[in-house]
Enzyme design. Structure first.
Site, short mmCIF file in Angstrom:
data_model
loop_
_atom_site.label_atom_id
_atom_site.label_comp_id
_atom_site.label_asym_id
_atom_site.label_seq_id
_atom_site.Cartn_x
_atom_site.Cartn_y
_atom_site.Cartn_z
N SER A 392 0.81 -1.21 0.00
CA SER A 392 0.00 0.00 0.00
C SER A 392 0.85 1.27 0.00
O SER A 392 1.53 1.56 -0.97
CB SER A 392 -0.96 -0.06 1.20
OG SER A 392 -1.97 0.89 1.09
N ASP A 403 10.05 5.56 -10.32
CA ASP A 403 9.71 6.34 -11.52
C ASP A 403 10.63 7.55 -11.67
O ASP A 403 10.98 7.95 -12.80
CB ASP A 403 8.26 6.81 -11.46
CG ASP A 403 7.29 5.77 -11.99
OD1 ASP A 403 7.72 4.62 -12.20
OD2 ASP A 403 6.10 6.09 -12.19
N LYS A 417 -0.77 -4.11 -3.37
CA LYS A 417 -2.05 -3.48 -3.04
C LYS A 417 -2.11 -2.11 -3.71
O LYS A 417 -1.35 -1.21 -3.36
CB LYS A 417 -2.24 -3.32 -1.54
CG LYS A 417 -3.58 -2.68 -1.18
CD LYS A 417 -3.75 -2.54 0.32
CE LYS A 417 -5.11 -1.93 0.64
NZ LYS A 417 -5.18 -0.50 0.25
#
Length: 479
Positions: A392, A403, A417
């Site tokens: 999460s 990224d 998740k």
């Protein structure tokens, strides 16, 4: 079956809010509808014998003006059907509500309420009203208890989503307690594991294939003191089997006031064991940090609790002031937590850009980096440690770093998740935690169910020492 809401191990929450319900239900075949006659006027359906004055006549009404006890159900239905991330099958919600009422176990000695009027959120809920009336006449229970069961059933059986749950007032207090960083209990992190799935994903009802596993006893806590270990499987609480209980019911029974005892049955490597533990006030160790050498600082974050930002900022400043030019951020076993906390932690190391995007039906929202992070200088090397229990909010932060090319990620594939839950208060002291969106990384990568793949993949063997991955990372960093 006993019912309580599932408290998932991996949680990503948004701000709390409330929502009204306004759903009109028409007369439904098979359910007697309460006529709109003046008070005191006897009424009956065609072909139905008129009840004696002392009898209670079942009936229905719409959610425009429901009995007070049914207002939370009407509100919950409205929230689910308007805010859930995916299309909702109305008949499944109704079937789930009816099933949960039928499975409800009443307390001995309960009597039927004075009124058996049931509110219909939609025509499909005729079966729920029939179950309500039958339950009250054969196994009476306070109407609010059956309404709570119906709400829980809509989520548990109607959505098939382990992260969308109903919190009773007591369960809500426990959830808020946990995310605040302070609890009273045995001092152990747990998670549910569905052994019938390859990834041992979460599950809601304890069974042969759904186990409640000790992730780690907290250092210095009662569970560690009596000898509980990571990987222990819980089987009983105070001599009673937990088979058939929901995960949150087990958590509720294990927690309790400091100074009281609880006896847990444990399965360890196939051997049954029993431990009696005296509960204590537990400060969940949100952050721990230390200098490993003159240039490497180590910061472990165990949960993205609401108080995590301040603790992370304080610890990070101390490491940098001590001369750290390399930071190891350890998110192993971190199940997630507050979205705001995730954004703050990511922003400590990112100078600009996005932390994540959330995608809901007809809506996409971007969450930018918060300016002012204290470790954004690219000369400060960042390494992130993850494992299969990193979930999460942990994945949000790690995905943002990957990224942006900001960190080297080391460890196992993460939990996977990718959903966002929002808390909705219901007016009865309880609340829904409902999946309202899915998150993707700034570049649009969706890691739901598959998890993030680290830059350097290292499998952590069962029974490994707590510093196994840290030591591997230090070997890599030092070359």
């Amino acid at each position: 079956m006993k019912y309580r809401a599932l408290l998932a191990a991996a949680i990503l929450t948004l701000a709390a809010c409330t929502a009204p319900a306004s759903v009109t239900a028409s007369t439904v075949p098979g359910v007697t509808t309460t006529p709109t006659s003046s008070p005191g006027t006897p009424t009956s359906s065609p072909g139905t014998p008129t009840s004696s004055p002392a009898a209670v006549t079942p009936g229905t009404t719409s959610c425009d003006n429901p009995p007070e006890a049914f207002q939370p159900l009407c509100t919950a239905y409205h929230i689910i059907t308007t805010s859930y991330v995916d299309p909702v099958d109305d008949s499944r919600l109704a079937e789930g509500a009816a099933r949960a009422i039928t499975e409800h176990e009443s307390e001995p000695g309960a009597t039927a309420p004075d009124s058996l009027t049931c509110a219909l959120p939609s025509p499909a809920f005729a079966q729920m009203c029939n179950a309500f009336v039958e339950e009250e006449l054969t196994d009476p229970a306070p109407t609010p208890d059956l309404v709570a069961a119906a709400i829980s059933g809509m989520l548990q059986y109607g959505l098939d989503d382990p992260y969308s749950v109903y919190f009773s007032p007591d369960a809500l207090a426990r959830f808020q307690e946990e995310t605040s960083g302070q609890i009273e209990g045995i001092g152990a992190l747990v998670r549910s594991e569905d052994t019938s799935t390859p990834e041992d994903g979460p599950c809601s009802t304890i069974s042969d294939t759904c186990q409640l596993v000790i992730v780690t006893p907290l250092e210095g806590g009662p569970a560690e003191g009596v000898g509980l270990r990571s990987g222990d499987i819980m089987t009983t609480v105070d001599g009673e089997s937990i088979d058939g209980w929901l995960v949150d019911e087990v958590i509720a029974e294990v927690r309790g006031p400091a100074g009281t005892d609880v006896t847990l049955g444990i399965l360890r490597d196939g051997t049954p064991l029993e431990f009696t533990i005296t509960r204590a006030a537990i400060d969940i160790p949100i952050v721990s940090s230390r200098m490993i050498d003159d240039s490497i600082g180590y910061l472990e974050l165990t949960i993205f609790a609401t108080n995590a930002p301040h603790q992370v900022d304080t610890a990070l400043r101390e490491l940098l002031d001590a001369g750290a030019t390399t930071i190891i951020l350890d998110l192993q076993h971190d199940p997630g937590g507050s979205l705001n906390s995730a954004i703050f932690v990511a922003s400590e190391f990112l100078s600009d850009g996005l932390v994540l995007r959330t995608e809901a039906p007809g809506d996409t929202e971007e969450y930018p980096v918060t300016p002012g992070g204290i470790a954004t200088d690219p000369s400060i090397a960042l390494y992130v440690l993850v494992d299969r229990a990193s979930a999460s909010a942990s994945e949000v932060v790690t995905g943002a770093f990957m990224d942006a090319g900001r960190a080297t990620v080391i460890g196992e594939h993460t939990f996977g998740k990718n959903t966002v839950q929002q808390q909705f208060n219901l007016g009865n002291g309880g609340a829904l935690k409902l999946t309202v969106a899915r998150w993707v990384t700034p570049k649009g990568h969706d890691y739901g169910k598959v998890g993030l793949t680290p830059d350097i993949l290292i499998e952590i063997p069962d029974g490994a020492e707590p510093d196994f991955l840290l030591n591997k990372a230090l070997e890599i960093i030092r070359g």
